[in-house]
Design an enzyme around this catalytic site. Structure first.
Site, PDB file in Angstrom:
ATOM      1  N   HIS A   1     -55.365   9.971   0.676  1.00 14.58           N
ATOM      2  CA  HIS A   1     -54.805   8.861   1.463  1.00 14.58           C
ATOM      3  C   HIS A   1     -54.693   7.632   0.559  1.00 14.58           C
ATOM      4  O   HIS A   1     -55.525   7.440  -0.342  1.00 14.58           O
ATOM      5  CB  HIS A   1     -55.687   8.555   2.673  1.00 14.58           C
ATOM      6  CG  HIS A   1     -55.099   7.503   3.561  1.00 14.58           C
ATOM      7  ND1 HIS A   1     -55.308   6.162   3.348  1.00 14.58           N
ATOM      8  CD2 HIS A   1     -54.262   7.597   4.622  1.00 14.58           C
ATOM      9  CE1 HIS A   1     -54.633   5.468   4.267  1.00 14.58           C
ATOM     10  NE2 HIS A   1     -53.989   6.319   5.048  1.00 14.58           N
TER      11      HIS A   1
ATOM     12  N   GLU B   1     -46.390   8.632   2.641  1.00 12.13           N
ATOM     13  CA  GLU B   1     -46.850   7.348   3.149  1.00 12.13           C
ATOM     14  C   GLU B   1     -46.656   6.289   2.074  1.00 12.13           C
ATOM     15  O   GLU B   1     -47.563   6.066   1.245  1.00 12.13           O
ATOM     16  CB  GLU B   1     -48.328   7.435   3.524  1.00 12.13           C
ATOM     17  CG  GLU B   1     -48.622   8.466   4.596  1.00 12.13           C
ATOM     18  CD  GLU B   1     -49.823   8.050   5.435  1.00 12.13           C
ATOM     19  OE1 GLU B   1     -49.646   7.814   6.632  1.00 12.13           O
ATOM     20  OE2 GLU B   1     -50.919   7.928   4.882  1.00 12.13           O
TER      21      GLU B   1
HETATM   22  C1  PEP Z   1     -51.969   5.044   7.461  1.00 14.21           C
HETATM   23  O1  PEP Z   1     -52.732   4.202   7.045  1.00 14.21           O
HETATM   24  O2  PEP Z   1     -52.008   6.198   7.003  1.00 14.21           O
HETATM   25  C2  PEP Z   1     -50.987   4.695   8.485  1.00 14.21           C
HETATM   26  C3  PEP Z   1     -49.998   5.511   8.683  1.00 14.21           C
HETATM   27  O3  PEP Z   1     -51.227   3.524   9.148  1.00 14.21           O
HETATM   28  P1  PEP Z   1     -50.216   2.656  10.039  1.00 14.21           P
HETATM   29  O4  PEP Z   1     -49.445   3.585  10.943  1.00 14.21           O
HETATM   30  O5  PEP Z   1     -51.109   1.745  10.811  1.00 14.21           O
HETATM   31  O6  PEP Z   1     -49.314   1.945   9.098  1.00 14.21           O
END
Ligand code: PEP
Length: 264
Positions: free
Chosen positions: A98, A175
């Site tokens: 992550h 992400e």
């Molecule tokens: C994350 O931190 O993996 C995430 C997707 O957070 P958010 O949806 O709050 O941006």
């Protein structure tokens, strides 16, 4: 058969044991009418919540995972949790790499790879998170960064280890670091789709034609306003949601909205 779509949330360092249990009970109850054959729901709570989380009544309706994992079975690794320990809880998946692990705790692609290998060795689904920083995006090296994170992260994972029969055991979450969390700016659906295509091509390069079957989820400020346009993109197989998912009713609403848009 319809292609599966995936919805999940990482609870990060939020929610007590009791709050996690209430969240899971509410979420599984609200979503129990949704056919799990074409839909995967997963939640990744804190380590301390996991022993109670795996005992919830509707355990069969939700995949549960850990937010991180050590790569050795045991040893002198103070503060780490090993795959053997997580196995005792009969978890389904382990999230690896992550953005907060990479950027707050300094984890490297090489270490994520050791964790991916350990996760697969012990039968867990490995959910590898990848994503470029804002600076890397500015410097036009996003594709190189994603390809590096994937190629190093999945090094030495043979194609047959990416599946258990027909079930994909390698999942990827795209992400972008600049899109995540408080202050994050969601990627446009167009931008996300171009990066999902880069990821898809790399997975095919690594795992052959079956790389097409590995789920690639988008995460980063997903909310009820952008969930529908993201989920309909060809290479976006699911949504990995943070803040907009931590209220079970709101997460249920978001899932229903996106599923409807995807024709479920
Ligand atoms: C994350 O931190 O993996 C995430 C997707 O957070 P958010 O949806 O709050 O941006």
């Amino acid at each position: 058969m319809l292609k599966k779509i995936y919805f999940g949330t990482n609870l990060k360092m939020y929610k007590t044991i009791k709050e996690t249990k209430v969240f899971l009970d509410t979420l599984t109850d609200l979503t129990k009418d949704m056919n799990r054959e074409d839909f995967e729901l997963f939640v990744i709570p804190s380590y301390t919540s996991l022993p109670d989380a795996v005992k919830i009544e509707n355990r069969g309706l939700v995949h549960l995972g850990a937010q991180n994992m050590g790569w050795e079975d045991e040893g002198q690794f103070t503060g780490e949790i090993s795959p053997v320990m997580l196995k005792e809880l009969a978890l389904d998946l382990v999230m690896i790499g992550h953005s907060e692990r990479r950027h707050v705790f300094g984890e490297t692609d090489e270490r994520e790879n050791w964790k991916v290998l350990a996760a697969r060795r012990h039968g867990f689904t490995a959910l590898l998170c990848v994503g470029e920083t804002g600076e890397e995006k500015e410097n036009n090296i996003s594709d190189e960064v994603l390809r590096t994170q994937l190629k190093v992260g999945f090094k030495d994972v043979p194609a047959e280890r990416a599946f258990d029969g027909d079930t994909p055991k390698i999942w990827v979450a795209y992400e972008p670091v600049w899109a995540i969390g408080v202050g994050g700016k969601p990627a446009s659906a167009e931008y996300a789709e171009t990066k999902h295509q880069v990821i898809r091509d790399c997975l095919v390069e690594l795992f052959g034609a079956r790389g097409e079957e590995l789920p690639v989820l988008y995460g980063g400020s997903v909310n009820p306003q952008n969930a529908e346009e993201l989920i309909v993109r060809r290479n976006i197989d699911g949504l990995f949601v943070g803040r907009s998912a931590w209220d079970a009713e709101k997460f249920n609403d978001l899932i229903r909205l996106a599923r409807k848009k995807a024709g479920r």
